[in-house]
Write an enzyme that holds these catalytic residues in place. Structure first.
Site, mmCIF file in Angstrom:
data_model
loop_
_atom_site.group_PDB
_atom_site.id
_atom_site.type_symbol
_atom_site.label_atom_id
_atom_site.label_comp_id
_atom_site.label_asym_id
_atom_site.label_seq_id
_atom_site.Cartn_x
_atom_site.Cartn_y
_atom_site.Cartn_z
ATOM 1 N N HIS A 97 -4.477 13.043 -5.506
ATOM 2 C CA HIS A 97 -3.407 12.164 -5.798
ATOM 3 C C HIS A 97 -3.657 11.362 -6.816
ATOM 4 O O HIS A 97 -4.487 10.478 -7.041
ATOM 5 C CB HIS A 97 -3.264 11.417 -4.444
ATOM 6 C CG HIS A 97 -2.049 10.463 -4.521
ATOM 7 N ND1 HIS A 97 -0.679 10.572 -3.852
ATOM 8 C CD2 HIS A 97 -2.075 9.183 -4.874
ATOM 9 C CE1 HIS A 97 -0.158 9.489 -4.053
ATOM 10 N NE2 HIS A 97 -0.633 8.552 -5.002
ATOM 11 N N HIS A 124 -4.723 -1.773 1.144
ATOM 12 C CA HIS A 124 -3.485 -1.220 1.952
ATOM 13 C C HIS A 124 -3.380 0.153 1.693
ATOM 14 O O HIS A 124 -4.290 0.841 1.180
ATOM 15 C CB HIS A 124 -2.203 -1.937 1.221
ATOM 16 C CG HIS A 124 -2.317 -1.672 -0.027
ATOM 17 N ND1 HIS A 124 -2.966 -2.660 -0.884
ATOM 18 C CD2 HIS A 124 -1.316 -1.006 -1.045
ATOM 19 C CE1 HIS A 124 -2.768 -2.201 -2.372
ATOM 20 N NE2 HIS A 124 -1.654 -1.178 -2.259
HETATM 21 O O1 LIG Z 1 0.489 0.731 -2.604
HETATM 22 C C1 LIG Z 1 1.234 1.592 -2.788
HETATM 23 O O2 LIG Z 1 1.983 2.298 -2.131
HETATM 24 C C2 LIG Z 1 1.712 1.968 -4.225
HETATM 25 C C3 LIG Z 1 0.640 3.025 -4.866
HETATM 26 C C4 LIG Z 1 1.002 4.523 -4.633
HETATM 27 C C5 LIG Z 1 0.130 5.392 -4.937
HETATM 28 O O3 LIG Z 1 0.510 6.414 -5.155
HETATM 29 C C6 LIG Z 1 -1.147 5.015 -5.426
HETATM 30 C C7 LIG Z 1 -1.467 3.826 -5.432
HETATM 31 C C8 LIG Z 1 -0.453 2.654 -5.219
HETATM 32 O O4 LIG Z 1 -0.877 1.274 -5.199
HETATM 33 FE FE LIG Z 2 -0.989 0.119 -3.759
#
Ligand SMILES: O=C(O)Cc1cc(O)ccc1O
Ligand SMILES: [Fe+2]
Length: 448
Positions: A303, A382
């Site tokens: 990713h 998060h």
């Molecule tokens: O936190 C989130 O949802 C946003 C986010 C999306 C992602 O694909 C990778 C890192 C990121 O902070």
């Molecule tokens: Fe994020």
């Protein structure tokens, strides 16, 4: 609302109501609403055609490097100095400016439900509610993230912002920006950027409107470098649309609001300031349809960092360390093999303010609603909630299209402070952090 990109549906040209747009990002544009209004080969002739006044609006210091140098020449019925000369303080209501230390929110991941559009009559200027502030507007660094909830068009009222550039993200209802440079119509799925100092009013042609607004105190939003991606994809310059000149020759008095030095001021003008008959330059408002963004992603495995989805970036003095990145999560195919496909769990130095324009965000299938907000500040952990984790860990990894979705992020190098309004809003969810509580221990040293 059209969530799929259909080139035919994109309004690039004239209608009976709006005169149309010119394509390109940061071009040297030129446009005139009357033939011969624009001086040729010079900016400031002794006498301008049609008795117009010449006025320069610069968005960068005169000596900024060429690539960051922004200015336009406006040929107008009256010069901007024709205001009453007296500014009085106006009620900024819930509009706040950094530094704003009014609330000492304990550190936490935060999420808000969509705020309902109120019944009261609220023009754009009255409707802005600041959620977060970062940096310091007085030193031209940082940003504020606001929502707007507009129920009334501005009539005989105009506004400009000396504190920052404004990036509008409509979420419900369209906005019409009647600006000095021309008219911009923006619907949900599109964004509009109004540079610092540009006078405009906001009308709501389709009724009440709700959306997000990023006030950028720092370097002007520009396209990110593409690096090895090459010359195409992500946000392409030609999909940015700047209005052609359109003016009002209207001697009705109007009230001009100015956001300046973190406060709202007002003064009287004896005429409409939308009186620019012709202009040329590279400092001008524009709109962009987010559905024209061509995403680049993992076609093998893993990713990538979300910076691959940067639409616009406000640079700081440190290369690669944005004052603000405006990032979107548009419709796309997920095809990565042997990969946990949603965002990984993470803690970042940048602070993330997220909104959802429509659809479902893959990391948060529950609780993050269109019109809602999440805030993941500097170094606060998060990632996917329990449901998203379970699903992504077990699902068969065939190609999947994430359809009908458009989330976005205002990501800044500065920690974002929550305003008193945001901290006490009924929309604040008190159980957000519980979405990760179900992520139990899964470790088993006997099962490699
Ligand atoms: O936190 C989130 O949802 C946003 C986010 C999306 C992602 O694909 C990778 C890192 C990121 O902070
Ligand atoms: Fe994020």
């Amino acid at each position: 609302m059209n969530t799929n990109f259909d080139p035919v549906a994109v309004n690039r040209s004239s209608t009976n109501e709006t005169p149309g747009y010119m394509s390109g990002f940061g071009n040297s544009f030129e446009t005139e609403a009357l033939p011969g209004a624009l001086p040729i080969g010079r900016n400031s002739p002794q006498r301008c055609a049609y008795g117009l006044y010449a006025e320069q609006l610069s968005g960068s210091p005169f000596t900024a490097p060429r690539g960051a140098n922004e200015r336009s020449w406006l040929y107008r019925i009256r010069p901007s100095v024709r205001h009453s000369g007296r500014f009085v303080k106006a009620d900024a209501r819930l509009w706040r400016t950094a530094p704003c230390l009014e609330h000492d929110m304990p550190i936490a991941q935060l999420r808000w439900d969509p705020t309902p559009i109120p019944e009261d009559e609220l023009t754009f200027v009255q409707s802005v509610r600041t959620m977060t502030t970062a940096g310091d507007a007085h030193t031209q660094v940082g940003m504020a993230a606001h929502i707007y909830l507009i129920t009334k068009s501005m009539v005989d009222q105009h506004f400009y912002n000396a504190d920052g550039e404004m990036l509008f993200v409509p979420q419900e209802g369209s906005l019409r920006f009647v600006t000095e440079f021309g008219v911009i119509d923006a619907e949900p799925g599109e964004i509009a950027v109004i540079p610092r100092g540009v006078k405009f009013r906001v009308e709501i042609p389709s009724g009440p409107a709700r959306g997000y607004l990023c006030e950028n105190y720092g370097g002007a939003f520009t396209l990110p470098e593409r690096g090895p991606i090459g010359a195409n994809c992500l946000a392409n310059s030609r999909d940015f649309l700047t209005p052609v000149a359109a003016y009002e020759d209207d001697d009705k008095p109007t009230e001009l609001f100015v956001k300046w030095g973190g406060a709202l001021w007002s003064t009287a003008l004896p005429h409409s300031p939308i009186d620019v008959v012709a202009w040329h330059g590279n400092y001008a408002p524009c709109k962009y349809d987010l559905r024209t963004f061509s995403p680049i992603g993992a076609i093998g495995f893993d990713h990538p960092d979300p910076s691959i989805f940067t639409v616009l970036t406000s640079p700081s003095e440190i290369a690669g360390t944005a004052n603000i990145d405006f990032v979107i999560f548009p419709e796309r195919w997920a095809v990565a093999e042997n990969t946990f496909r949603p965002p990984w769990y993470h803690m970042n130095i940048m602070s993330e303010f997220m909104g959802l324009i429509y659809g479902v965000y893959d990391a948060k299938p529950q609780g993050f609603l269109p019109g809602g907000i999440s805030l993941h500040n500097c170094m606060l952990p998060h990632g996917p909630d329990r449901e998203a984790f379970d699903h992504a860990s077990k699902t068969e990894l065939k190609p999947v299209k994430l359809t009908g979705t458009m989330a976005f992020m205002f990501e800044t190098r500065f920690p974002q402070r929550v305003t008193e309004y945001a901290a006490t809003s009924d929309a604040l969810q008190d159980d957000y952090a519980d979405c990760w509580q179900g992520l139990e221990r899964r470790f088993d040293p006997t099962k490699p």
